[in-house]
Design a protein around this motif. Structure first.
Motif, PDB file in Angstrom:
ATOM      1  N   ALA A   1      -0.350   9.773   5.794  1.00 49.73           N
ATOM      2  CA  ALA A   1       0.059   8.611   5.802  1.00 49.73           C
ATOM      3  C   ALA A   1      -0.133   7.676   6.812  1.00 49.73           C
ATOM      4  N   VAL A   2      -0.326   8.393   7.962  1.00 45.22           N
ATOM      5  CA  VAL A   2      -0.351   7.624   9.105  1.00 45.22           C
ATOM      6  C   VAL A   2      -1.479   6.818   9.060  1.00 45.22           C
ATOM      7  N   PRO A   3      -2.840   7.320   8.915  1.00 47.51           N
ATOM      8  CA  PRO A   3      -4.036   6.591   8.877  1.00 47.51           C
ATOM      9  C   PRO A   3      -4.116   5.490   7.936  1.00 47.51           C
ATOM     10  N   ALA A   4      -3.463   5.957   6.577  1.00 48.11           N
ATOM     11  CA  ALA A   4      -3.351   4.979   5.657  1.00 48.11           C
ATOM     12  C   ALA A   4      -2.701   3.531   5.735  1.00 48.11           C
ATOM     13  N   VAL A   5      -1.549   3.941   6.655  1.00 47.03           N
ATOM     14  CA  VAL A   5      -0.635   2.768   6.947  1.00 47.03           C
ATOM     15  C   VAL A   5      -1.546   1.900   8.060  1.00 47.03           C
ATOM     16  N   MET A   6      -2.082   2.587   9.029  1.00 47.43           N
ATOM     17  CA  MET A   6      -2.771   2.068   9.954  1.00 47.43           C
ATOM     18  C   MET A   6      -3.906   1.196   9.256  1.00 47.43           C
ATOM     19  N   VAL A   7      -4.675   1.487   8.407  1.00 45.57           N
ATOM     20  CA  VAL A   7      -5.720   0.659   7.795  1.00 45.57           C
ATOM     21  C   VAL A   7      -5.029  -0.575   7.109  1.00 45.57           C
ATOM     22  N   LEU A   8      -3.817  -0.363   6.447  1.00 47.33           N
ATOM     23  CA  LEU A   8      -3.085  -1.497   5.710  1.00 47.33           C
ATOM     24  C   LEU A   8      -2.731  -2.417   6.713  1.00 47.33           C
ATOM     25  N   LEU A   9      -2.274  -2.057   7.981  1.00 51.37           N
ATOM     26  CA  LEU A   9      -2.154  -2.898   8.943  1.00 51.37           C
ATOM     27  C   LEU A   9      -3.241  -3.895   9.368  1.00 51.37           C
TER      28      LEU A   9
END
Length: 438
Positions: free
Chosen positions: A174-182
């Protein structure tokens, strides 16, 4: 030299079977491609006694798709996350804490970098005293400092690794996924609403996303069959084509898509990660051979020295080849210019080999680390030292090609960096008894 080769071969032979050898291979490949890419795009001109340079990609727009192959920094951060996660887990198992790990992990990064910060100003002072043109010195110092951009970003992630890894253990993919969304959100605000400062936050989010993926790889969250990995790579490539060929992003993966990193670069990163995973079993089988693995071990033993000094090699090559008339200066959009890239890159490689021979011992030398025992003094000194180092790197990295005085590099950044490095050195090597610990 025979002793060094023998030591490298001994290291290769003693490598434990459980080591993920493909990590070391991809680190070496990534840095070598970055070096070759930088040397290729450096366009130098010598006119009316003045040496100048610019990025060839600004003219050779037909080469934009080729940058998809040479923009491999996502791979470097990906394997960096794997290696950082593995090292941190090993140190914690041995009873060390996060601050102790940061002190040990950054030692090898800072020793060669400190050498660069000492040698370049010293050489510049001598050159100024000898009457060398100041504009030439400004350009040369700026070229030499180009690698510090990537080192700044990577070092920041290394410093934050204990906390980033704790976040990874809680949230995983979930961490890299959120980073990509940001990153996508930052792109929208920058491109749609001209909020550049918000868009610059992608420098953190993008590289953090790939670094966190390295944690996921190490912990088994990216277990894919070869077919699944190739399918993921194909999907990433389709997204990349859609964002660049059809969508609003530039085709080149150097320049617009890296300053700051964009969603298109994230698509390229996803494609590269999938390719690394697809090739992992074959790479590890190949690296079981003592010959290939010894070559990879040797390359990684001096990899930071190669990276830090490769643009210095280009600056030296330019000064030696162009004003003397040894190197021809055909039009940059001609076939002759491309042909002259071959001797240019070869000469840069020769100069870099000399620089590596001179400075590699600093990276190869094993420091005798005897860190201060855990406590408020150690934590505070480490934070202050790291903050000064990162601030100094930042000041130098953003300085540009102007003449910055006799130090070549901005003196404020040089002083900040050296003060921070000195503080960290004291914390790493001061005997524990000096704090009252027994």
């Amino acid at each position: 030299m025979p002793g060094l080769l023998s030591a490298v071969r001994d290291m290769a032979v003693r490598t434990p079977d459980k080591r993920e050898r493909s990590v070391d291979l991809w680190r070496a490949v990534a840095i070598c491609l970055v070096v070759l890419g930088h040397w290729f795009v450096v366009a130098v001109a010598y006119r009316d006694g003045e040496l100048s340079g610019y990025n060839a990609l600004a003219v050779l727009t037909w080469i934009d798709p080729v940058t998809w192959l040479f923009q491999v920094m996502p791979i470097f951060f990906f394997v960096g996350g794997y290696a950082g996660g593995a090292s941190l887990a090993s140190q914690r198992a041995a009873g060390d804490d996060g601050i102790g790990w940061v002190l040990k992990r950054t030692d090898r990064l800072l020793r060669p970098t400190t050498a660069l910060f000492l040698v370049l100003p010293a050489v510049t002072v001598v050159a100024v005293a000898a009457g060398v043109d100041q504009r030439l010195l400004g350009t040369a110092a700026w070229l030499a400092s180009v690698p510090l951009w990537f080192l700044l970003a990577y070092l920041a992630l290394v410093v934050l690794t204990p906390w980033l890894h704790a976040l990874h253990r809680r949230a995983g993919l979930a961490v890299p996924a959120v980073m990509v969304l940001l990153v996508a959100l930052a792109d929208l605000l920058r491109m749609g609403f001209n909020l550049q400062l918000v868009g610059d936050s992608s420098y953190l989010f993008a590289w953090l996303a790939v670094y966190q993926l390295g944690f996921c790889w190490r912990d088994g969250l990216l277990r894919l069959s070869r077919r699944q990995a190739l399918a993921l790579a194909a999907a990433g490539l389709v997204v990349l084509i859609g964002l660049t060929v059809v969508g609003p992003y530039d085709l080149a993966m150097v320049g617009y898509n890296t300053n700051p990193p964009t969603l298109a670069l994230m698509a390229l990163a996803g494609t590269q990660v999938a390719v690394v995973l697809a090739l992992q079993p074959a790479a590890n089988r190949w690296l079981r051979g003592i010959g290939p693995w010894t070559a990879v071990v040797a390359a990684n033993a001096v990899i930071l020295t190669v990276f830090l000094w490769h643009m210095t090699a280009a600056a030296i090559a330019a000064v030696l080849l162009y004003p003397t008339g040894v190197m021809a200066q055909p039009s940059i959009d001609s076939g002759a210019w491309l042909l002259w890239r071959v001797p240019w890159i070869a000469f840069c490689a020769v100069v870099l080999a000399v620089l590596v021979a001179l400075f590699a011992w600093i990276e190869l030398r094993r420091s005798v680390l005897n860190p201060v025992a855990p406590g408020p003094w150690r934590s505070g000194a480490t934070v202050l030292g790291m903050a000064a180092v990162l601030a100094g790197l930042f000041v130098v990295a953003v300085s540009g090609p102007d003449y910055h005085g006799p130090t070549g590099l901005p003196w404020g950044g040089v002083v900040l960096y050296l003060l921070g490095a000195a503080v960290l050195r004291v914390v790493r090597t001061q005997p524990a008894r000096s704090t009252g610990a027994r």
